[in-house]
Design a protein around this motif. Sequence first.
Motif, PDB file in Angstrom:
ATOM      1  N   LEU A  73     -15.998 -75.972   2.887  1.00 34.38           N
ATOM      2  CA  LEU A  73     -15.485 -77.125   3.637  1.00 34.38           C
ATOM      3  C   LEU A  73     -15.915 -78.457   3.033  1.00 34.38           C
ATOM      4  CD1 LEU A  73     -16.471 -75.733   7.158  1.00 34.38           C
ATOM      5  CD2 LEU A  73     -14.201 -75.634   6.106  1.00 34.38           C
ATOM      6  N   ASN A  74     -15.131 -79.491   3.370  1.00 36.85           N
ATOM      7  CA  ASN A  74     -15.493 -80.859   3.007  1.00 36.85           C
ATOM      8  C   ASN A  74     -16.587 -81.422   3.895  1.00 36.85           C
ATOM      9  OD1 ASN A  74     -13.735 -80.952   0.916  1.00 36.85           O
ATOM     10  ND2 ASN A  74     -12.236 -82.291   1.888  1.00 36.85           N
ATOM     11  N   GLY A  75     -16.983 -80.685   4.902  1.00 32.20           N
ATOM     12  CA  GLY A  75     -18.078 -81.129   5.743  1.00 32.20           C
ATOM     13  C   GLY A  75     -17.767 -81.007   7.213  1.00 32.20           C
ATOM     14  N   TRP A  76     -18.493 -81.776   7.986  1.00 34.64           N
ATOM     15  CA  TRP A  76     -18.512 -81.720   9.451  1.00 34.64           C
ATOM     16  C   TRP A  76     -17.378 -82.589   9.986  1.00 34.64           C
ATOM     17  CZ3 TRP A  76     -21.896 -78.981  12.571  1.00 34.64           C
ATOM     18  CH2 TRP A  76     -22.020 -79.366  13.899  1.00 34.64           C
ATOM     19  N   GLN A  77     -16.224 -81.995  10.200  1.00 40.24           N
ATOM     20  CA  GLN A  77     -15.025 -82.704  10.658  1.00 40.24           C
ATOM     21  C   GLN A  77     -14.682 -83.869   9.717  1.00 40.24           C
ATOM     22  OE1 GLN A  77     -13.841 -82.680  14.925  1.00 40.24           O
ATOM     23  NE2 GLN A  77     -14.086 -84.875  14.822  1.00 40.24           N
ATOM     24  N   ASN A  78     -14.654 -83.587   8.423  1.00 41.94           N
ATOM     25  CA  ASN A  78     -14.252 -84.574   7.424  1.00 41.94           C
ATOM     26  C   ASN A  78     -12.980 -84.103   6.738  1.00 41.94           C
ATOM     27  OD1 ASN A  78     -16.637 -86.045   7.848  1.00 41.94           O
ATOM     28  ND2 ASN A  78     -17.744 -84.807   6.348  1.00 41.94           N
ATOM     29  N   ILE A  79     -12.015 -85.003   6.597  1.00 44.49           N
ATOM     30  CA  ILE A  79     -10.862 -84.698   5.761  1.00 44.49           C
ATOM     31  C   ILE A  79     -11.196 -85.035   4.307  1.00 44.49           C
ATOM     32  CG2 ILE A  79      -8.487 -85.364   5.217  1.00 44.49           C
ATOM     33  CD1 ILE A  79      -7.926 -85.530   8.169  1.00 44.49           C
ATOM     34  N   ARG A  80     -11.772 -86.213   4.094  1.00 48.53           N
ATOM     35  CA  ARG A  80     -12.249 -86.590   2.773  1.00 48.53           C
ATOM     36  C   ARG A  80     -13.751 -86.353   2.706  1.00 48.53           C
ATOM     37  NH1 ARG A  80     -11.643 -92.585  -0.075  1.00 48.53           N
ATOM     38  NH2 ARG A  80     -12.643 -92.022  -2.068  1.00 48.53           N
ATOM     39  N   ASP A  81     -14.216 -85.699   1.639  1.00 55.13           N
ATOM     40  CA  ASP A  81     -15.627 -85.389   1.501  1.00 55.13           C
ATOM     41  C   ASP A  81     -16.451 -86.658   1.363  1.00 55.13           C
ATOM     42  OD1 ASP A  81     -17.892 -83.897   1.323  1.00 55.13           O
ATOM     43  OD2 ASP A  81     -17.129 -82.534  -0.210  1.00 55.13           O
ATOM     44  N   LEU A  82     -17.649 -86.666   1.983  1.00 55.86           N
ATOM     45  CA  LEU A  82     -18.534 -87.822   1.942  1.00 55.86           C
ATOM     46  C   LEU A  82     -19.453 -87.825   0.731  1.00 55.86           C
ATOM     47  CD1 LEU A  82     -19.628 -87.910   5.701  1.00 55.86           C
ATOM     48  CD2 LEU A  82     -17.827 -89.246   4.597  1.00 55.86           C
ATOM     49  N   ASN A  83     -19.538 -86.689   0.031  1.00 59.43           N
ATOM     50  CA  ASN A  83     -20.433 -86.568  -1.114  1.00 59.43           C
ATOM     51  C   ASN A  83     -19.883 -85.523  -2.068  1.00 59.43           C
ATOM     52  OD1 ASN A  83     -21.237 -83.986   0.046  1.00 59.43           O
ATOM     53  ND2 ASN A  83     -22.474 -85.181   1.484  1.00 59.43           N
ATOM     54  N   SER A  84     -20.658 -85.185  -3.095  1.00 57.07           N
ATOM     55  CA  SER A  84     -20.183 -84.240  -4.104  1.00 57.07           C
ATOM     56  C   SER A  84     -20.444 -82.792  -3.720  1.00 57.07           C
ATOM     57  CB  SER A  84     -20.855 -84.539  -5.450  1.00 57.07           C
ATOM     58  OG  SER A  84     -22.269 -84.400  -5.346  1.00 57.07           O
ATOM     59  N   ASN A  85     -21.108 -82.566  -2.587  1.00 59.76           N
ATOM     60  CA  ASN A  85     -21.428 -81.209  -2.149  1.00 59.76           C
ATOM     61  C   ASN A  85     -20.357 -80.659  -1.218  1.00 59.76           C
ATOM     62  OD1 ASN A  85     -24.055 -81.250  -3.403  1.00 59.76           O
ATOM     63  ND2 ASN A  85     -24.707 -82.600  -1.741  1.00 59.76           N
ATOM     64  N   LYS A  86     -20.246 -79.357  -1.166  1.00 60.85           N
ATOM     65  CA  LYS A  86     -19.391 -78.688  -0.204  1.00 60.85           C
ATOM     66  C   LYS A  86     -20.259 -77.984   0.837  1.00 60.85           C
ATOM     67  CE  LYS A  86     -15.528 -79.823  -2.108  1.00 60.85           C
ATOM     68  NZ  LYS A  86     -14.652 -80.816  -1.455  1.00 60.85           N
ATOM     69  N   ALA A  87     -19.743 -77.905   2.038  1.00 61.27           N
ATOM     70  CA  ALA A  87     -20.405 -77.152   3.097  1.00 61.27           C
ATOM     71  C   ALA A  87     -19.824 -75.743   3.149  1.00 61.27           C
ATOM     72  CB  ALA A  87     -20.227 -77.850   4.438  1.00 61.27           C
ATOM     73  N   ILE A  88     -20.592 -74.816   3.677  1.00 58.13           N
ATOM     74  CA  ILE A  88     -20.103 -73.450   3.843  1.00 58.13           C
ATOM     75  C   ILE A  88     -20.244 -73.038   5.302  1.00 58.13           C
ATOM     76  CG2 ILE A  88     -20.609 -72.764   1.474  1.00 58.13           C
ATOM     77  CD1 ILE A  88     -23.087 -71.317   2.526  1.00 58.13           C
ATOM     78  N   GLY A  89     -19.397 -72.114   5.730  1.00 55.87           N
ATOM     79  CA  GLY A  89     -19.450 -71.615   7.091  1.00 55.87           C
ATOM     80  C   GLY A  89     -19.093 -70.148   7.132  1.00 55.87           C
ATOM     81  N   THR A  90     -19.520 -69.481   8.180  1.00 56.15           N
ATOM     82  CA  THR A  90     -19.193 -68.076   8.380  1.00 56.15           C
ATOM     83  C   THR A  90     -18.776 -67.854   9.821  1.00 56.15           C
ATOM     84  OG1 THR A  90     -21.467 -67.459   8.987  1.00 56.15           O
ATOM     85  CG2 THR A  90     -20.875 -67.347   6.638  1.00 56.15           C
ATOM     86  N   GLN A  91     -18.071 -66.748  10.054  1.00 57.75           N
ATOM     87  CA  GLN A  91     -17.640 -66.400  11.408  1.00 57.75           C
ATOM     88  C   GLN A  91     -17.560 -64.882  11.537  1.00 57.75           C
ATOM     89  OE1 GLN A  91     -13.678 -67.693  12.580  1.00 57.75           O
ATOM     90  NE2 GLN A  91     -14.308 -67.846  14.715  1.00 57.75           N
ATOM     91  N   ILE A  92     -18.110 -64.375  12.622  1.00 64.32           N
ATOM     92  CA  ILE A  92     -17.986 -62.965  12.994  1.00 64.32           C
ATOM     93  C   ILE A  92     -17.505 -62.923  14.433  1.00 64.32           C
ATOM     94  CG2 ILE A  92     -19.155 -60.754  13.293  1.00 64.32           C
ATOM     95  CD1 ILE A  92     -21.256 -61.704  11.297  1.00 64.32           C
TER      96      ILE A  92
END
Length: 250
Positions: A73-92
């Motif tokens: 993801l681009n982050g926490w409810q971001n359409i445009r990324d705020l930095n050069s890092n990506k966020a990751i998430g999981t779901q079960i």
Amino acid sequence: MQHVYQASAGVQLVQNLWIDAGIFPSHFGIETAIGKDQWTLTRSLVAENSPYFETGVHTSYSTGPWGFGFFVLNGWQNIRDLNSNKAIGTQIQYGKGILTVNYSTFFGNEKPDSTPRNRMFHDIYVIVALSKVVSISGIFDIGWEQKVPGGSYARWDGASLITRLLLSSKFAMALRGEYYDDPQRVLVTTGSPHGYKTLGYSLGVDYIVSPLATLRIEGKHYAATDAIFAREGMPVAGSTILTSALAISF
């Protein structure tokens, strides 16, 4: 683009395995930005302080009652990324019969590259449809974010319990109890000694005009530890709100 809630495309790689890219509803909680489909007129505090949508790429796989998801993801409810890092998430998720259980996570940096601070978040919810009349949902969120780059973490958490009663084909009622505790003001800035520490409860009634329209009214009260609300220009520790809406879909 900040008002776009969903704009994505997907492809099925093999049976039950999909990959989607774009803007899509978040994988947290049961509440969304689409008002008509919610059990309550207003959103809970845990919903208001977690993403309604996400931007990036996610894969999903289902087998029997189980579902799995992985997100970049681009982050926490971001359409445009705020930095050069990506966020990751999981779901079960497990869903069978009257029961649905979900566990979702998020890990990423929500600050500029010059001052990175990791954020970790866990979201758990359970939905039980006791009958055609009564449904209950319980949600618990907890998160941590570094106070300074490479430093210790500040915590926040919240929960809500919602009961929905379908009284007839035309009337429904929803009762909600909730709390939210952000003592070090990670997500909610208050400037008060205890941060955003609040209990709340609400009662709402829906009149289902047609399959495309619902008339809703809800009374809600918040009680905080500190005087973080305002009434007639003065800080107060309680807030009572009466809200009505006509939700239309087409």
